[in-house]
Write a protein that holds these residues in place. Structure first.
Motif, mmCIF file in Angstrom:
data_model
loop_
_atom_site.group_PDB
_atom_site.id
_atom_site.type_symbol
_atom_site.label_atom_id
_atom_site.label_comp_id
_atom_site.label_asym_id
_atom_site.label_seq_id
_atom_site.Cartn_x
_atom_site.Cartn_y
_atom_site.Cartn_z
ATOM 1 N N CYS A 137 -47.821 -1.806 18.072
ATOM 2 C CA CYS A 137 -46.483 -2.091 17.559
ATOM 3 C C CYS A 137 -45.646 -0.823 17.539
ATOM 4 C CB CYS A 137 -46.584 -2.696 16.166
ATOM 5 S SG CYS A 137 -44.990 -3.024 15.384
ATOM 6 N N LEU A 138 -46.218 0.280 17.055
ATOM 7 C CA LEU A 138 -45.476 1.543 17.007
ATOM 8 C C LEU A 138 -45.065 1.988 18.401
ATOM 9 C CD1 LEU A 138 -44.448 4.101 15.620
ATOM 10 C CD2 LEU A 138 -46.775 5.027 15.778
ATOM 11 N N LEU A 139 -46.008 1.947 19.349
ATOM 12 C CA LEU A 139 -45.689 2.374 20.706
ATOM 13 C C LEU A 139 -44.642 1.455 21.334
ATOM 14 C CD1 LEU A 139 -49.251 3.292 22.029
ATOM 15 C CD2 LEU A 139 -47.445 4.837 21.285
ATOM 16 N N GLY A 140 -44.754 0.133 21.076
ATOM 17 C CA GLY A 140 -43.767 -0.793 21.617
ATOM 18 C C GLY A 140 -42.377 -0.523 21.074
ATOM 19 N N ARG A 141 -42.282 -0.207 19.786
ATOM 20 C CA ARG A 141 -40.976 0.082 19.195
ATOM 21 C C ARG A 141 -40.419 1.396 19.741
ATOM 22 N NH1 ARG A 141 -41.783 -0.488 12.873
ATOM 23 N NH2 ARG A 141 -39.537 -0.123 12.888
ATOM 24 N N LEU A 142 -41.283 2.404 19.901
ATOM 25 C CA LEU A 142 -40.809 3.675 20.456
ATOM 26 C C LEU A 142 -40.335 3.499 21.889
ATOM 27 C CD1 LEU A 142 -43.485 6.175 19.067
ATOM 28 C CD2 LEU A 142 -41.082 6.001 18.408
ATOM 29 N N GLU A 143 -41.076 2.713 22.671
ATOM 30 C CA GLU A 143 -40.645 2.490 24.053
ATOM 31 C C GLU A 143 -39.341 1.708 24.088
ATOM 32 O OE1 GLU A 143 -43.683 0.759 26.416
ATOM 33 O OE2 GLU A 143 -44.843 2.606 26.548
ATOM 34 N N GLY A 144 -39.186 0.747 23.162
ATOM 35 C CA GLY A 144 -37.932 0.022 23.112
ATOM 36 C C GLY A 144 -36.762 0.921 22.758
ATOM 37 N N LEU A 145 -37.027 1.954 21.959
ATOM 38 C CA LEU A 145 -35.972 2.863 21.537
ATOM 39 C C LEU A 145 -35.708 3.962 22.557
ATOM 40 C CD1 LEU A 145 -34.069 3.612 19.170
ATOM 41 C CD2 LEU A 145 -35.926 5.049 18.283
ATOM 42 N N LEU A 146 -36.781 4.522 23.139
ATOM 43 C CA LEU A 146 -36.642 5.693 24.007
ATOM 44 C C LEU A 146 -36.800 5.383 25.487
ATOM 45 C CD1 LEU A 146 -38.842 8.108 21.863
ATOM 46 C CD2 LEU A 146 -36.364 7.880 21.805
ATOM 47 N N PRO A 181 -39.795 3.394 28.416
ATOM 48 C CA PRO A 181 -41.242 3.498 28.680
ATOM 49 C C PRO A 181 -41.657 4.823 29.298
ATOM 50 C CG PRO A 181 -40.184 2.000 30.230
ATOM 51 C CD PRO A 181 -39.164 2.330 29.191
ATOM 52 N N ARG A 182 -40.758 5.521 29.986
ATOM 53 C CA ARG A 182 -41.125 6.786 30.627
ATOM 54 C C ARG A 182 -41.101 7.957 29.657
ATOM 55 N NH1 ARG A 182 -41.301 6.410 36.118
ATOM 56 N NH2 ARG A 182 -40.428 4.527 37.051
ATOM 57 N N GLN A 183 -40.652 7.711 28.429
ATOM 58 C CA GLN A 183 -40.571 8.784 27.445
ATOM 59 C C GLN A 183 -41.726 8.759 26.448
ATOM 60 O OE1 GLN A 183 -38.208 10.951 28.109
ATOM 61 N NE2 GLN A 183 -37.567 9.544 29.747
ATOM 62 N N VAL A 184 -42.563 7.725 26.492
ATOM 63 C CA VAL A 184 -43.713 7.609 25.595
ATOM 64 C C VAL A 184 -44.955 7.543 26.470
ATOM 65 C CG1 VAL A 184 -44.737 6.335 23.678
ATOM 66 C CG2 VAL A 184 -42.256 6.324 23.993
ATOM 67 N N LEU A 185 -45.725 8.627 26.469
ATOM 68 C CA LEU A 185 -46.830 8.756 27.418
ATOM 69 C C LEU A 185 -48.150 8.974 26.696
ATOM 70 C CD1 LEU A 185 -45.097 11.225 29.922
ATOM 71 C CD2 LEU A 185 -45.147 8.736 30.050
ATOM 72 N N ARG A 186 -49.225 8.697 27.392
ATOM 73 C CA ARG A 186 -50.564 9.046 26.932
ATOM 74 C C ARG A 186 -51.275 9.758 28.068
ATOM 75 N NH1 ARG A 186 -53.704 3.363 26.255
ATOM 76 N NH2 ARG A 186 -52.432 3.429 24.391
ATOM 77 N N PRO A 245 -47.501 5.792 31.149
ATOM 78 C CA PRO A 245 -46.862 5.112 30.015
ATOM 79 C C PRO A 245 -47.878 4.666 28.979
ATOM 80 C CG PRO A 245 -45.889 4.372 32.068
ATOM 81 C CD PRO A 245 -47.059 5.236 32.444
ATOM 82 N N ALA A 246 -47.533 4.845 27.723
ATOM 83 C CA ALA A 246 -48.465 4.520 26.641
ATOM 84 C C ALA A 246 -48.838 3.056 26.620
ATOM 85 C CB ALA A 246 -47.863 4.929 25.300
ATOM 86 N N SER A 247 -47.977 2.187 27.130
ATOM 87 C CA SER A 247 -48.253 0.748 27.105
ATOM 88 C C SER A 247 -48.920 0.280 28.380
ATOM 89 C CB SER A 247 -46.949 -0.030 26.916
ATOM 90 O OG SER A 247 -46.039 0.275 27.949
#
Length: 502
Positions: free
Chosen positions: A357-366, A368-373, A390-392
């Motif tokens: 949920c946290l990663l999905g919200r961050l990707e929605g805000l920033l 998908p290319r800005q939230v990585l693992r 991408p984290a997701s």
């Protein structure tokens, strides 16, 4: 609806006639694709909750290419005819279930029918159900039986079918018209007609339907091929038939869609991995966006939390007339045994759904290319031993697995720095032996005496892909405790800084 029927509105009327009787009547355009999607949703639920073999009844409205050939016909079959609580279809959509061997799961046959009808009621459908030796007999009893629940004892489907009208069987209008002219108003009366003359007088379909219903002809169930996609749609138009631009109204609609999707996912023991939301607007230019989740998510609250982040950023200058939520990819849920005694009452351990949920919200805000693992890779070259994605994306490889089908990812032979430079930086060193450790480094113009040096760790690899490296790595530490990861290039002889230990 019941309210419209009480005012004299009947199926088959023209819109003008119905509106003349009830001016406040709300009329919606019939969408057959929505009926198909709803019926497939019920089939998915029935497969998970009732029987592993579920088929769509002939004439249910779904195209034949969505079914697959089944095995031999069952000894006992259950049929359920369901109609939506807010719509009426004629004939009602129906499902056929193989009821053989379900007693250990559901109890006796009466308990199975009660569970089926209760489940359909919970999903918002009124229903009738029947159980008989053949699929067609069960279907006829469900659609035209004397009670909402009918069980024909084994071997007695003929007696159960005889009081029913011929229209309970899948007969065409010509055959039904001919029977009406003959004064035959029950299946029992049809069975008393001379069998030899039925094909010539009424057509082959009558004989075929009777044989299928009585078990004289094989009639195997054809289990439905369920798509991986789950789709739920909800209109947001009210009595004025206009859309809404209020965020609170759309949030309530989104919550309702998430609860429906979560109920279907829960019945299958699966979670959503990827989903899409479509906002249909009055200007016929729908807004579409998709999200991918880092872990399977099944709870309605979690789905709402993930989607609401994007909904808040949506341009609502044009009113929205409908929402459509699609679960485009699912995965089995990994269930965890709950603790009998929690260490801290009121505290709750973080779960994979919380992280997703946290990663999905961050990707929605920033984005998908800005939230990585970071994933480990089976490569001895430090700069190629990991990759960002991408984290997701797909689940990270389990410890000891073979990422991408490659070699085993083994633990490095020596310590690794917390910070790895993007590219090794050339440095000057003071050495007593060209093959030994350095005694001092020159960093940013300052000479740093070294108190210790551990190594060397030799890395020689990459000759097959044109990026060969030959290095001796050392972990060196200064007198103030700072530590660095340096190497000597065996090919060129130079020294390089590759990482820093924080």
């Amino acid at each position: 609806s019941r309210e419209a029927r009480s005012q004299g509105v009947r199926p088959g009327m023209t819109c003008a006639h119905a509106l003349a009787l009830l001016p406040d009547l709300i009329v919606r355009e019939h969408r057959p694709e929505d009926d198909d999607a709803a019926l497939l949703g019920l089939a998915r639920w029935a497969t998970a909750a009732l029987s592993p073999r579920v088929a769509l009844a002939p004439g249910a409205g779904t195209s034949p290419q969505r079914t697959a050939a089944g095995a031999a016909s069952p000894r006992r079959a259950a049929a359920g005819a369901a109609a939506g609580s807010r719509t009426a279809t004629s004939p009602a959509s129906a499902l056929l279930l193989d009821a053989v061997g379900l007693e250990p799961v559901h109890g006796d046959e009466a308990a199975l029918l009660r569970k089926a009808r209760a489940g359909l009621a919970g999903l918002g459908f009124s229903s009738r159900a029947a159980l008989a030796d053949t699929p067609l007999a069960a279907l006829a009893l469900a659609r035209a039986g004397p009670r909402p629940d009918v069980i024909a004892p084994p071997g007695e489907q003929r007696a159960a079918l005889e009081p029913l009208p011929p229209g309970a069987l899948p007969l065409g209008a010509p055959a039904l018209g001919a029977l009406a002219r003959l004064g035959v108003d029950t299946i029992g009366g049809l069975l008393r007609l001379p069998r030899a003359g039925l094909p010539a007088r009424l057509g082959e379909e009558v004989l075929e339907a009777l044989d299928r219903a009585l078990g004289a002809r094989d009639d195997p169930l054809r289990p439905v091929a369920l798509p991986d996609v789950l789709r739920e749609r909800l209109e947001t138009t009210g009595e004025t038939d206009a859309g809404t631009d209020r965020l609170v109204d759309l949030a309530f609609a989104l919550e309702a869609l998430a609860e429906r999707a979560a109920a279907r996912l829960d019945a299958e023991g699966r979670g959503a991995r990827a989903l899409a939301l479509v906002l249909e607007r009055e200007d016929a230019r729908p807004a579409r966006w998709a999200l991918r989740l880092a872990a399977p998510v099944a709870g309605a609250r979690t789905l709402v939390r993930v989607l609401h982040q994007r909904l808040e950023r949506q341009d609502l200058s044009v009113p929205v007339t409908a929402l459509e939520l699609t679960i485009t990819e699912t995965s089995p849920l990994v269930l965890r045994q709950a603790e009998l005694f929690e260490a801290d009452v009121g505290a709750r351990a973080a779960t994979s759904e919380d992280l997703a949920c946290l990663l999905g919200r961050l990707e929605g805000l920033l984005g998908p290319r800005q939230v990585l693992r970071v994933d480990l890779r089976a490569d001895h070259r430090p700069e190629r031993a990991h990759a960002a994605r991408p984290a997701s994306g797909l689940d990270p490889p389990a410890p000891g697995s073979r990422p991408g089908g490659g070699a085993h990812v083994a633990a490095p032979p020596g310590p690794r720095p917390t910070r790895l430079l993007e590219r090794p930086a050339p440095i000057s060193v003071l050495v007593d032996d060209p093959h030994g450790p350095p005694r001092a480094l020159r960093l940013e113009g300052d000479v740093v005496p070294l108190a210790s040096a551990t190594g060397p760790e030799r890395v020689e690899t990459g000759f097959w892909d044109g990026a060969e490296v030959r290095r001796d790595y050392w972990v060196v530490a200064g007198e103030d405790g700072r530590a660095w990861w340096v190497f000597r290039d065996l090919a060129g002889g130079g020294w390089f800084l590759h990482g820093v230990f924080d």
